[in-house]
Design an enzyme around this catalytic site. Structure first.
Site, PDB file in Angstrom:
ATOM      1  N   LYS A 191       3.993  -4.776  -9.454  1.00  0.00           N
ATOM      2  CA  LYS A 191       2.734  -5.503  -9.592  1.00  0.00           C
ATOM      3  C   LYS A 191       1.783  -4.792 -10.571  1.00  0.00           C
ATOM      4  CE  LYS A 191       4.309  -8.671  -6.951  1.00  0.00           C
ATOM      5  NZ  LYS A 191       4.371  -8.901  -5.527  1.00  0.00           N
TER       6      LYS A 191
HETATM    7  C1  LIG Z   1       5.077  -9.562  -4.294  1.00  0.00           C
HETATM    8  C2  LIG Z   1       4.533 -10.763  -3.613  1.00  0.00           C
HETATM    9  C3  LIG Z   1       4.125 -10.735  -2.270  1.00  0.00           C
HETATM   10  C4  LIG Z   1       4.431  -9.609  -1.334  1.00  0.00           C
HETATM   11  O1  LIG Z   1       3.886  -8.398  -1.670  1.00  0.00           O
HETATM   12  P1  LIG Z   1       4.330  -7.093  -0.859  1.00  0.00           P
HETATM   13  O2  LIG Z   1       3.260  -6.105  -1.200  1.00  0.00           O
HETATM   14  O3  LIG Z   1       5.672  -6.704  -1.357  1.00  0.00           O
HETATM   15  O4  LIG Z   1       4.327  -7.443   0.586  1.00  0.00           O
HETATM   16  C5  LIG Z   1       3.498 -11.848  -1.760  1.00  0.00           C
HETATM   17  N1  LIG Z   1       3.320 -12.957  -2.503  1.00  0.00           N
HETATM   18  C6  LIG Z   1       3.718 -13.030  -3.771  1.00  0.00           C
HETATM   19  C7  LIG Z   1       3.459 -14.288  -4.536  1.00  0.00           C
HETATM   20  C8  LIG Z   1       4.366 -11.947  -4.367  1.00  0.00           C
HETATM   21  O5  LIG Z   1       4.818 -12.049  -5.625  1.00  0.00           O
END
Ligand SMILES: *Cc1c(COP(=O)(O)O)cnc(C)c1O
Length: 394
Positions: A191
């Site tokens: 991210k």
């Molecule tokens: C990555 C992601 C999540 C989950 O994030 P985590 O921190 O891994 O729990 C939720 N929603 C979307 C759209 C994502 O791309």
């Protein structure tokens, strides 16, 4: 035409890579040397600095965005049999957190241009059992928040933003994180800001923030020892069966280093997006992702290119393989939830239920976009995509 060998890179360009260097290493090392490894001063600092960065009243650090969304739904006391509206075009986490309560994720279609939840379809999906809407800012371009917040207000629903892609994004001049009762961010490795694994709950409500704080650590209340001062600081009370969702100081230290360079990382991604769009806009075989409107900001977590399949002799799967053959990593976002066995078997969803989501999914391909990419990397991606298009026109 030359053979593709002439433009194949020496090394594989990964689809995603974190922008970490000695500053993260130094911050993490300092925490390790301090002897305090779990949630403490660094997590508290990340909460206040992140809240300031996105204009949130309260921020609670947790160990994932999934945990953040779970705690948000727990705070509003979601119950079994109730419903939460979720776009079908998203990652697993957005809907699974609703299932944690035995509640039902009601899947809703998306707008073809942005791939974000379509407000008029949200309105049509509301029933007396609906409690909340979870819009997803796909790729980092915002969902139609004004419409969604208005619908929520009319029907007394809670809005919980899945902002896993949306740091730092803006909607009509407002930062994502400052608009609705809850905004949930992800600090997962790929991210736009990473702590390896991690997340943040931003909320306007002190009550909700307090509940999330208690529930992210076993439902333990430390207010008790403040109230009963005759007890020692060792005293605590369990007020609910909570969860183990706290963020460690080791992870938070990395987040603090990342936050300091967030603006530089964002500007580099925006620059790459601009370069891609300038190169691909001219090709009728490709559809470039829409930027945010002038009063908004796309975080450019993803560059979601779409193929005009009727002008190409190859499909998306083959396009993906052709990129790989040129040593360019790519990805696909997302396989809509209604196509997955669990949601088909549990709720009887059929592929034809969401024709727009199906059509867009079949032609979507995400290109690498991260601040560690060099100008040469960016040109390699452009050359590879242009070459594939050139060799496979109808
Ligand atoms: C990555 C992601 C999540 C989950 O994030 P985590 O921190 O891994 O729990 C939720 N929603 C979307 C759209 C994502 O791309």
């Amino acid at each position: 035409m030359s053979t593709i060998e002439t433009l194949v890179r020496e090394s594989f360009l990964p689809f995603a890579q974190p922008d970490v260097d000695e500053t993260e290493i130094a911050e993490v090392a300092a925490v390790i040397r301090s002897g305090w490894l779990t949630t403490g001063a660094a997590a508290a600092r990340l909460e206040s600095e992140f809240a300031a960065a996105v204009g949130a009243k309260h921020a609670v650090a947790v160990n994932s965005c999934t945990a953040a969304m779970h705690l948000a739904l727990e705070s509003i006391k979601l119950r079994a049999g109730e419903e939460v509206i979720v776009p079908t075009y998203t990652f697993a986490a957005t809907a699974e957190v609703v299932r944690y309560f035995g509640a039902r994720p009601v899947l809703v279609g998306v707008e073809p241009a942005t791939l974000c939840i379509a407000p008029e379809k949200v309105e049509a999906a509301i029933t007396p059992r609906t409690r909340a809407i979870i819009p997803v800012h796909i790729g980092g371009r915002c969902a139609e928040m004004d419409e969604l917040l208005a619908i929520a207000a009319r029907h007394n629903l809670c809005v919980i933003e899945d902002a896993a892609h949306a740091f730092p994004a803006k909607y009509k001049g407002r930062m994502v994180g400052s608009m609705s009762p809850f905004t949930c961010f992800s600090f997962y490795a790929t991210k736009t800001l990473t702590t390896g694994e991690g997340g943040m709950i931003c909320t306007e409500s002190e009550l909700f923030a307090d509940r999330c704080r208690v529930m992210c650590l076993h439902g333990i209340s430390r207010d008790a020892w403040k109230r009963y001062s005759s007890e020692g600081s060792w005293y605590y009370e369990i007020i609910a069966p909570g969860f183990k969702y706290n963020l460690t100081d080791i992870a938070a230290a990395m987040g603090l280093a990342q936050l300091r360079k967030a603006d530089r990382m964002y500007r580099r991604r925006a620059q790459i997006a601009e370069r891609y769009t300038a190169a691909f806009r001219e090709l009728p075989e490709l559809e470039t992702p829409p930027d945010a409107p002038a009063d908004g900001q796309h975080s450019w977590h993803l560059y979601m290119l779409r193929l005009n399949l009727d002008t190409l002799t190859i499909d998306r799967a083959r396009f993906f393989e052709e990129l790989r053959a040129r040593k360019i990593g790519a990805s696909v976002h997302f396989i809509p939830l209604h196509l997955h066995p669990y949601y088909r078997q549990t709720y009887g969803y059929k592929p034809e239920d969401f024709p727009i989501a199906n059509r867009e999914y079949r032609r979507e391909i995400s290109l690498p976009i991260y601040s560690k990419m060099t100008d040469d990397d960016v040109e390699d991606v452009i050359n590879a995509v242009s070459d594939i298009v050139g060799r496979n026109r109808c």
